[in-house]
Design a protein around this motif. Structure first.
Motif, PDB file in Angstrom:
ATOM      1  N   ALA A   1       1.860   8.859  -4.477  1.00  0.00           N
ATOM      2  CA  ALA A   1       3.244   8.350  -4.266  1.00  0.00           C
ATOM      3  C   ALA A   1       3.267   7.636  -2.993  1.00  0.00           C
ATOM      4  N   HIS A   2       2.869   8.390  -1.998  1.00  0.00           N
ATOM      5  CA  HIS A   2       2.966   7.871  -0.646  1.00  0.00           C
ATOM      6  C   HIS A   2       2.259   6.463  -0.282  1.00  0.00           C
ATOM      7  N   GLU A   3       1.123   6.630  -1.018  1.00  0.00           N
ATOM      8  CA  GLU A   3       0.552   5.239  -1.020  1.00  0.00           C
ATOM      9  C   GLU A   3       1.160   4.080  -1.733  1.00  0.00           C
ATOM     10  N   LEU A   4       1.851   4.564  -2.933  1.00  0.00           N
ATOM     11  CA  LEU A   4       2.472   3.484  -3.558  1.00  0.00           C
ATOM     12  C   LEU A   4       3.607   2.781  -2.740  1.00  0.00           C
ATOM     13  N   GLU A   5       4.257   3.731  -1.920  1.00  0.00           N
ATOM     14  CA  GLU A   5       5.566   3.438  -1.132  1.00  0.00           C
ATOM     15  C   GLU A   5       4.919   2.443  -0.020  1.00  0.00           C
ATOM     16  N   GLN A   6       3.856   3.049   0.545  1.00  0.00           N
ATOM     17  CA  GLN A   6       3.225   1.956   1.668  1.00  0.00           C
ATOM     18  C   GLN A   6       2.757   0.705   1.219  1.00  0.00           C
ATOM     19  N   GLN A   7       1.793   0.802   0.309  1.00  0.00           N
ATOM     20  CA  GLN A   7       0.987  -0.310  -0.215  1.00  0.00           C
ATOM     21  C   GLN A   7       1.699  -1.288  -0.867  1.00  0.00           C
ATOM     22  N   LEU A   8       2.811  -0.589  -1.923  1.00  0.00           N
ATOM     23  CA  LEU A   8       3.472  -1.740  -2.818  1.00  0.00           C
ATOM     24  C   LEU A   8       4.639  -1.856  -2.820  1.00  0.00           C
ATOM     25  N   ALA A   9       5.523  -0.902  -1.787  1.00  0.00           N
ATOM     26  CA  ALA A   9       6.801  -0.622  -1.735  1.00  0.00           C
ATOM     27  C   ALA A   9       7.555  -0.635  -2.959  1.00  0.00           C
ATOM     28  N   MET A  10       6.774   0.382  -3.960  1.00  0.00           N
ATOM     29  CA  MET A  10       7.510   0.940  -5.098  1.00  0.00           C
ATOM     30  C   MET A  10       7.647   2.444  -5.320  1.00  0.00           C
TER      31      MET A  10
END
Length: 87
Positions: A26-35
């Motif tokens: 979830a953290h990486e989704l926000e960081q990598q894809l802004a989602m």
């Protein structure tokens, strides 16, 4: 065949290798894809039905389609069982 957008390709690429990142998914989704996670999974579910997705990464897309079909069968079976429980 319609090609995938760069964002759609990035989502498939992320799904293939998210476990390599140091943070949680979830953290990486926000960081990598802004989602958010819900946006990501909703979009991923739509992408895996596109012909271009199969062309981009057939192994990943088939695996995701099989996993989705299995989840649907399990939900369907569970719903059937609940509907037929004795009252």
């Amino acid at each position: 065949m319609a090609e995938l957008t760069q964002q759609q390709q990035a989502i498939l690429d992320f799904e293939r290798q998210w476990w390599r990142y140091s943070g949680g998914k979830a953290h990486e989704l926000e960081q990598q894809l802004a989602m958010t996670a819900s946006e990501y999974y909703r979009t991923l579910n739509e992408i895996i039905d596109l012909p271009g997705a199969l062309e981009h990464d057939p192994t990943l897309v088939r695996r995701l389609q099989r996993a989705r079909a299995l989840r649907r069968r399990r939900r369907s079976t569970a719903s059937f069982r609940l509907a037929h429980l004795p009252h």
